[in-house]
Write an enzyme that holds these catalytic residues in place. Structure first.
Site, mmCIF file in Angstrom:
data_model
loop_
_atom_site.group_PDB
_atom_site.id
_atom_site.type_symbol
_atom_site.label_atom_id
_atom_site.label_comp_id
_atom_site.label_asym_id
_atom_site.label_seq_id
_atom_site.Cartn_x
_atom_site.Cartn_y
_atom_site.Cartn_z
ATOM 1 N N GLN A 74 -2.207 -5.592 13.542
ATOM 2 C CA GLN A 74 -3.098 -6.902 12.626
ATOM 3 C C GLN A 74 -1.975 -7.630 12.240
ATOM 4 N N TYR A 86 7.174 -14.118 32.218
ATOM 5 C CA TYR A 86 8.138 -15.488 31.875
ATOM 6 C C TYR A 86 8.853 -15.865 33.201
ATOM 7 N N ALA A 126 -7.651 -2.622 6.004
ATOM 8 C CA ALA A 126 -6.784 -1.512 4.679
ATOM 9 C C ALA A 126 -5.640 -2.363 5.147
ATOM 10 N N ARG A 130 14.420 -5.966 32.579
ATOM 11 C CA ARG A 130 13.120 -5.821 32.523
ATOM 12 C C ARG A 130 11.968 -6.249 33.569
ATOM 13 N N ALA A 171 8.063 -0.076 21.050
ATOM 14 C CA ALA A 171 8.800 -1.091 20.350
ATOM 15 C C ALA A 171 7.608 -1.032 18.561
ATOM 16 N N HIS A 191 1.563 -12.166 29.671
ATOM 17 C CA HIS A 191 0.444 -12.271 28.816
ATOM 18 C C HIS A 191 -0.912 -13.357 28.861
ATOM 19 N N GLU A 241 6.142 -9.858 31.965
ATOM 20 C CA GLU A 241 5.020 -10.858 31.024
ATOM 21 C C GLU A 241 4.677 -12.031 31.475
HETATM 22 P P1 FAD Z 1 -12.149 2.477 0.192
HETATM 23 O O1 FAD Z 1 -11.474 2.477 1.772
HETATM 24 O O2 FAD Z 1 -13.352 2.127 0.103
HETATM 25 O O3 FAD Z 1 -12.678 3.802 -0.096
HETATM 26 C C1 FAD Z 1 -12.751 4.474 -1.541
HETATM 27 C C2 FAD Z 1 -12.769 5.171 -2.017
HETATM 28 O O4 FAD Z 1 -12.801 5.591 -3.364
HETATM 29 C C3 FAD Z 1 -13.863 6.585 -1.354
HETATM 30 O O5 FAD Z 1 -13.504 7.328 -0.292
HETATM 31 C C4 FAD Z 1 -14.537 7.060 -2.640
HETATM 32 O O6 FAD Z 1 -15.877 7.917 -2.213
HETATM 33 C C5 FAD Z 1 -13.849 6.933 -3.442
HETATM 34 N N1 FAD Z 1 -14.552 6.613 -4.893
HETATM 35 C C6 FAD Z 1 -15.688 5.494 -5.150
HETATM 36 N N2 FAD Z 1 -16.166 6.353 -6.216
HETATM 37 C C7 FAD Z 1 -15.381 6.884 -6.541
HETATM 38 C C8 FAD Z 1 -15.407 7.833 -7.782
HETATM 39 N N3 FAD Z 1 -16.282 7.392 -8.930
HETATM 40 N N4 FAD Z 1 -14.732 9.176 -8.067
HETATM 41 C C9 FAD Z 1 -13.959 9.342 -7.056
HETATM 42 N N5 FAD Z 1 -14.487 9.105 -5.911
HETATM 43 C C10 FAD Z 1 -14.517 7.449 -5.174
HETATM 44 N N6 FAD Z 1 -10.233 -2.180 8.552
HETATM 45 C C11 FAD Z 1 -8.811 -2.670 8.865
HETATM 46 O O7 FAD Z 1 -7.722 -3.782 8.345
HETATM 47 N N7 FAD Z 1 -8.825 -2.908 10.887
HETATM 48 C C12 FAD Z 1 -9.944 -2.316 10.303
HETATM 49 O O8 FAD Z 1 -9.915 -2.271 12.392
HETATM 50 C C13 FAD Z 1 -10.542 -1.751 9.633
HETATM 51 N N8 FAD Z 1 -11.969 -1.179 10.597
HETATM 52 C C14 FAD Z 1 -12.876 -0.826 10.172
HETATM 53 C C15 FAD Z 1 -14.293 -0.432 10.487
HETATM 54 C C16 FAD Z 1 -14.800 -0.055 9.844
HETATM 55 C C17 FAD Z 1 -16.254 0.540 10.846
HETATM 56 C C18 FAD Z 1 -15.174 -0.334 8.299
HETATM 57 C C19 FAD Z 1 -15.918 0.267 7.634
HETATM 58 C C20 FAD Z 1 -13.954 -0.483 7.940
HETATM 59 C C21 FAD Z 1 -13.095 -0.900 8.669
HETATM 60 N N9 FAD Z 1 -11.802 -1.309 7.841
HETATM 61 C C22 FAD Z 1 -10.663 -1.885 9.341
HETATM 62 C C23 FAD Z 1 -11.947 -1.569 6.589
HETATM 63 C C24 FAD Z 1 -10.970 -0.761 5.624
HETATM 64 O O9 FAD Z 1 -11.327 0.661 6.457
HETATM 65 C C25 FAD Z 1 -11.616 -1.281 4.358
HETATM 66 O O10 FAD Z 1 -10.586 -2.495 4.132
HETATM 67 C C26 FAD Z 1 -10.164 0.068 3.179
HETATM 68 O O11 FAD Z 1 -10.696 1.618 3.801
HETATM 69 C C27 FAD Z 1 -10.751 -0.423 1.996
HETATM 70 O O12 FAD Z 1 -9.463 0.877 1.744
HETATM 71 P P2 FAD Z 1 -10.278 1.186 -0.255
HETATM 72 O O13 FAD Z 1 -8.848 2.244 -0.172
HETATM 73 O O14 FAD Z 1 -9.871 0.350 -1.075
HETATM 74 O O15 FAD Z 1 -11.362 1.718 -0.168
HETATM 75 P P1 NAP Z 2 -16.648 -9.805 6.942
HETATM 76 O O1 NAP Z 2 -15.478 -10.327 7.638
HETATM 77 O O2 NAP Z 2 -16.226 -10.951 5.413
HETATM 78 O O3 NAP Z 2 -17.786 -10.332 7.389
HETATM 79 C C1 NAP Z 2 -18.985 -9.910 7.159
HETATM 80 C C2 NAP Z 2 -20.478 -9.538 7.574
HETATM 81 O O4 NAP Z 2 -21.038 -10.278 6.473
HETATM 82 C C3 NAP Z 2 -20.155 -12.364 8.226
HETATM 83 O O5 NAP Z 2 -20.644 -11.784 9.729
HETATM 84 C C4 NAP Z 2 -21.063 -12.882 7.255
HETATM 85 O O6 NAP Z 2 -21.375 -14.164 7.904
HETATM 86 C C5 NAP Z 2 -21.937 -11.953 6.988
HETATM 87 N N1 NAP Z 2 -22.668 -12.012 5.379
HETATM 88 C C6 NAP Z 2 -22.043 -12.275 4.728
HETATM 89 N N2 NAP Z 2 -22.890 -12.425 3.457
HETATM 90 C C7 NAP Z 2 -23.662 -12.314 3.565
HETATM 91 C C8 NAP Z 2 -25.550 -12.142 3.320
HETATM 92 N N3 NAP Z 2 -25.539 -12.319 1.730
HETATM 93 N N4 NAP Z 2 -26.042 -12.228 3.773
HETATM 94 C C9 NAP Z 2 -26.408 -12.626 5.398
HETATM 95 N N5 NAP Z 2 -24.469 -12.031 5.574
HETATM 96 C C10 NAP Z 2 -24.298 -11.848 5.068
HETATM 97 O O7 NAP Z 2 -16.632 -8.288 6.039
HETATM 98 P P2 NAP Z 2 -16.755 -7.320 7.222
HETATM 99 O O8 NAP Z 2 -17.351 -6.957 8.674
HETATM 100 O O9 NAP Z 2 -17.833 -6.019 6.024
HETATM 101 O O10 NAP Z 2 -15.435 -6.370 6.851
HETATM 102 C C11 NAP Z 2 -14.925 -5.903 6.067
HETATM 103 C C12 NAP Z 2 -13.392 -5.868 6.255
HETATM 104 O O11 NAP Z 2 -12.848 -4.656 6.751
HETATM 105 C C13 NAP Z 2 -13.396 -7.678 6.702
HETATM 106 O O12 NAP Z 2 -11.928 -6.919 5.912
HETATM 107 C C14 NAP Z 2 -12.624 -6.999 8.008
HETATM 108 O O13 NAP Z 2 -11.705 -7.856 8.448
HETATM 109 C C15 NAP Z 2 -12.168 -5.743 7.661
HETATM 110 N N6 NAP Z 2 -12.167 -4.865 9.364
HETATM 111 C C16 NAP Z 2 -11.341 -5.509 10.596
HETATM 112 C C17 NAP Z 2 -11.730 -4.966 11.439
HETATM 113 C C18 NAP Z 2 -10.543 -5.329 12.750
HETATM 114 O O14 NAP Z 2 -10.846 -4.765 13.335
HETATM 115 N N7 NAP Z 2 -9.503 -5.660 12.316
HETATM 116 C C19 NAP Z 2 -12.523 -4.309 12.144
HETATM 117 C C20 NAP Z 2 -13.443 -3.843 11.031
HETATM 118 C C21 NAP Z 2 -13.668 -4.153 9.170
HETATM 119 P P3 NAP Z 2 -21.910 -15.113 7.539
HETATM 120 O O15 NAP Z 2 -21.971 -15.577 5.951
HETATM 121 O O16 NAP Z 2 -21.860 -16.714 8.470
HETATM 122 O O17 NAP Z 2 -23.196 -14.884 7.931
HETATM 123 FE FE1 SF4 Z 3 1.263 -0.503 15.115
HETATM 124 FE FE2 SF4 Z 3 -0.650 -2.296 13.458
HETATM 125 FE FE3 SF4 Z 3 1.775 -1.396 12.903
HETATM 126 FE FE4 SF4 Z 3 1.442 -3.790 14.659
HETATM 127 S S1 SF4 Z 3 0.521 -3.702 12.271
HETATM 128 S S2 SF4 Z 3 3.054 -2.018 14.045
HETATM 129 S S3 SF4 Z 3 -0.095 -2.575 16.384
HETATM 130 S S4 SF4 Z 3 0.261 -0.131 13.443
#
Ligand code: FAD
Ligand code: NAP
Ligand code: SF4
Length: 675
Positions: free
Chosen positions: A340, A167, A661, A215, A311, A253, A165
């Site tokens: 994360q 080091y 998540a 390593r 790991a 790294h 890495e």
């Molecule tokens: P949700 O995942 O939104 O789940 C809510 C559930 O409630 C849904 O299945 C919905 O159908 C159900 N529901 C709603 N209302 C009702 C009702 N009245 N009756 C029955 N069911 C209902 N987070 C990360 O940490 N790392 C990432 O890399 C990451 N990548 C992402 C990429 C994308 C493209 C997206 C969209 C999100 C990503 N996120 C990521 C964000 C992460 O997925 C969310 O933060 C997380 O899913 C939120 O979890 P939740 O359980 O609160 O809600």
């Molecule tokens: P986010 O990280 O809060 O980004 C929202 C974006 O929208 C920002 O760029 C913000 O920038 C813009 N925005 C917010 N309010 C707005 C408004 N009223 N009008 C116009 N622009 C606005 O949220 P997200 O991308 O929706 O992701 C949701 C959650 O999922 C986050 O917690 C994120 O960390 C998680 N997630 C994580 C990963 C990962 O790889 N780790 C991937 C996907 C999602 P400005 O306010 O500057 O415009």
């Molecule tokens: Fe694996 Fe993500 Fe857990 Fe790190 S936070 S151990 S990369 S699942």
């Protein structure tokens, strides 16, 4: 599937490892918690109980100059022994074996005056290193041997000499970091002298009944790094000097090629490990992005390596090995490579944990503070996203009768969108893990069921609302123009874009959408050959550092993309430290334009009208994708409250801002543990 190769013992002559699964070294920052060694003992003890054949600790420096940063652990005196005994006793009580990693970071040390082979600063630590004198090098060699003797006294089964890495020991080897002309520099023989001396002196000090793992950097992935032939020459000399087995490291790294993040295909570095295994007669351990028993087993069965190091997968599931051995591989909580809560926490001065397993590195906390209270209850959980799933599995495990509702036809919530993003297919595993545990704990799952206050009834003792989010629709003139689509519709396949696309919002979802529009939707597991070509890896390993002559070869992007945000800062600042740079590099290579400080005015047939510093601009695009954040979907919670039904709110439904998540899973686990 038979996992016999992975489960077979490894005979080292004087001792035998019970299987081919090693928990590799990770810095944990547990030293920052109260009762650090009790916590470390519980942490490693749990992994030994889970069946790991061998465990390696985080790095301990043999002296003050080799620490990762000020205050990081040093292992140089007898006073340290009692607390390490807690760790070794805990592991041995569970039938495990544990090595202490000895690490000198050299020029990478985040201390006022790091030391190095030469006065060449690192890309990741701009401080110019003090050039080690010959006497200082001798002293470090002595310190390594002294620490190894102490490790033996503390009850460790051996040591791992950390030499990959980038080091210190890696720095001594290559002209990138070593331009000395004395006996420690110049010829390759001279540059190999320090690592070889360390191995010889440790061996002489601790004898033959103590594991001496080295390593080695199996591939450097930096300019002026080692060639494959040099790595093999070193490995053969180290074997001769007395190494028991090799662990491997992939890339320094400071390399500009991702080596462990989720976009690296599983087992991508096997080709480099295979070269090493073929060149030595002692066991070689494969590492990096090995996260499933299938991949691990295949690596051992094929002979590419004798053992595998995992790991992060051991953070995700401490019982990985036992689940494989007991035919419960389906129940493994798979590391999704997100970084994360492990690496990103460590690099932001927090104690490590895990997105899919928030109990990781908090074994005492969970054991002592989170107890299921009272008799089993009838629990309704509405929403099967990560928050609801985590709550359902935790409550089910505690013995409650759980019913999980979701409006959709499948569990997973937004994880089902995440898994469609190229390289994010690991999210399938997280959903599979939840599914297996819902089945295991007899959770009744009612899909295609939208719950409202009238349909829920009063049959439940506890109600948990985890209804997630709704995408935010910003107030912009023309927001209902046909060119505008939400990320939800794009990712779920309900809408497509034209060639020229504006993405409004540059959070995690904005970047994921940009990656998807650049490369196309994920069509299955990432392709190793394409990955290595894209990042410019020379798989023949003939070149210095194994960097391909033509450099990275990113494929032509499928769309012309402009990303915009209102904040005046550079885009992507909120992304994970250890994966964000990869996304930025990919999008940069795809020619994605990044526009900070935008004020949005209007959307019409001409495109997006916005201004920067008061200057009007027009972006002529075919489609505008809204990734403008999320608002809580707490409608059901309010309805239930109005109907007098007591309930708890978790996940995005509770607080959408910055909820990911990781937070959703943690909240689900915490609320269910308190029932
Ligand atoms: P949700 O995942 O939104 O789940 C809510 C559930 O409630 C849904 O299945 C919905 O159908 C159900 N529901 C709603 N209302 C009702 C009702 N009245 N009756 C029955 N069911 C209902 N987070 C990360 O940490 N790392 C990432 O890399 C990451 N990548 C992402 C990429 C994308 C493209 C997206 C969209 C999100 C990503 N996120 C990521 C964000 C992460 O997925 C969310 O933060 C997380 O899913 C939120 O979890 P939740 O359980 O609160 O809600
Ligand atoms: P986010 O990280 O809060 O980004 C929202 C974006 O929208 C920002 O760029 C913000 O920038 C813009 N925005 C917010 N309010 C707005 C408004 N009223 N009008 C116009 N622009 C606005 O949220 P997200 O991308 O929706 O992701 C949701 C959650 O999922 C986050 O917690 C994120 O960390 C998680 N997630 C994580 C990963 C990962 O790889 N780790 C991937 C996907 C999602 P400005 O306010 O500057 O415009
Ligand atoms: Fe694996 Fe993500 Fe857990 Fe790190 S936070 S151990 S990369 S699942």
């Amino acid at each position: 599937m038979s996992f016999a190769p992975l489960l077979q013992p490894l005979d080292l002559g004087f001792t035998t490892l019970k299987n081919r699964i090693m928990m590799g070294s990770m810095h944990s920052r547990m030293e920052l918690l109260d009762r650090p060694y009790e916590r470390l003992a519980a942490f490693y003890g749990e992994r030994a109980k889970g069946g790991a054949g061998l465990i390696v600790t985080g790095g301990y420096s043999p002296n003050d100059s080799g620490v990762i940063e000020s205050g990081a652990p040093v292992f140089d005196n007898e006073g340290e022994l009692p607390k390490h005994r807690l760790v070794t006793d805990s592991v041995h009580a569970e039938g495990g074996k544990i090595l202490m990693q000895l690490l000198h970071t050299g020029r990478n040390a985040k201390i006022p005056q790091p030391v190095g082979a030469s006065d060449i600063p690192s890309r990741i630590n701009p401080c110019t290193p003090h050039i080690l004198s010959s006497d200082e090098i001798e002293q470090i060699i002595t310190d390594f041997a002294h620490s190894a003797v102490l490790a033996k006294k503390a009850g460790y089964d051996g040591v791992e000499v950390m030499a990959s890495e980038g080091y210190l020991l890696n720095q001594m080897l290559v002209t990138r970091t070593n331009n000395r002309s004395d006996q420690w520099g110049g010829s390759y023989e001279n540059r190999m002298r320090m690592p070889l001396e360390i191995v010889r002196r440790i061996k002489a000090a601790v004898g033959n009944d103590f594991i001496l793992m080295y390593r080695i950097s199996a591939i450097d992935l930096v300019e002026d790094g080692a060639t494959g032939a040099e790595i093999i020459e070193l490995a053969q000399a180290l074997e001769e000097a007395g190494v028991t087995l090799f662990n491997t490291g992939i890339g320094w790294h400071e390399a500009r090629i991702p080596t462990i993040a989720y976009m690296v295909p599983r087992g991508a570095w096997r080709f480099a490990i295979r070269e090493l295994s073929a060149a030595v007669s002692i066991p070689v351990i494969a590492s990096n992005r090995i996260n499933t028993p299938e991949v691990a087993n295949d690596i051992v069965a094929s002979g590419d390596a004798a053992m595998v190091s995992m790991a992060r997968p051991m953070l995700a599931d401490p019982h990985f090995a036992n689940k494989v051995a007991e035919g419960r591989a389906e129940e493994i909580n798979t590391c999704i490579g997100c970084n994360q809560a492990c690496l990103d926490f460590i690099f932001s001065n927090r104690v490590t944990s895990c997105l899919v397993n928030p109990k990781a590195a908090r074994e005492l906390e969970f054991a002592e503070n989170i107890q299921v209270k009272g008799a089993p209850k009838k629990v309704a959980i509405i929403g099967a996203g990560p928050a609801g799933l985590s709550a359902a599995c935790t409550a089910g495990e505690a013995g409650h009768a759980v019913t999980l509702f979701d409006a959709s036809s499948e569990i997973g919530g937004q994880l089902n969108l995440a898994k469609t993003v190229p390289d994010k297919t690991e999210f399938y595993e997280f959903i599979r893990y939840f599914k297996s545990h819902l089945d295991k704990y007899g959770v009744e799952v009612r899909l295609n069921t939208t719950v409202d206050a009238s349909s829920l009834g009063d049959n439940f003792d506890e109600v948990i609302v985890a209804t997630g989010i709704v995408p935010r629709i910003p107030e912009i003139d023309g927001i209902d123009h046909p060119s505008v689509i939400s990320y939800l519709d794009l990712l779920s396949g309900k809408a497509t874009t034209g060639k020229r696309v504006a993405i409004l919002g540059a959070g995690g979802i904005g970047f994921d959408v940009a990656v998807l529009l650049t490369h196309g939707k994920s069509t299955g597991a990432p392709d190793t050959e394409a990955f290595l070509k894209k990042w410019g890896v020379d798989t023949t390993m003939a070149s210095a550092g194994s960097l391909a002559a033509g450099g990275p070869q990113f494929p032509a992007p499928a769309h012309e993309i402009t990303m915009l945000q209102r904040k005046p800062k550079s885009l992507g600042r909120g992304l994970g430290l250890t994966s964000g740079w990869v996304l930025r590099a990919e999008l940069d290579a795809a020619g994605v334009k990044m526009v900070p400080g935008a004020s949005y005015h209007k959307i019409d047939d001409a495109g997006l009208h916005y201004s920067i510093n008061g200057e009007d601009q027009l972006l002529e695009v075919d489609s505008i994708v809204l990734c403008t954040g999320q608002d809580s979907n707490n409608r059901l919670y309010q309805e239930l409250n109005s109907a007098g039904i007591k309930c708890q709110l978790i996940g995005g439904a509770s607080e959408a801002k910055e909820l990911d998540a990781l937070a959703a899973v943690s909240q689900g686990m915490a609320v269910a543990s308190s029932l």
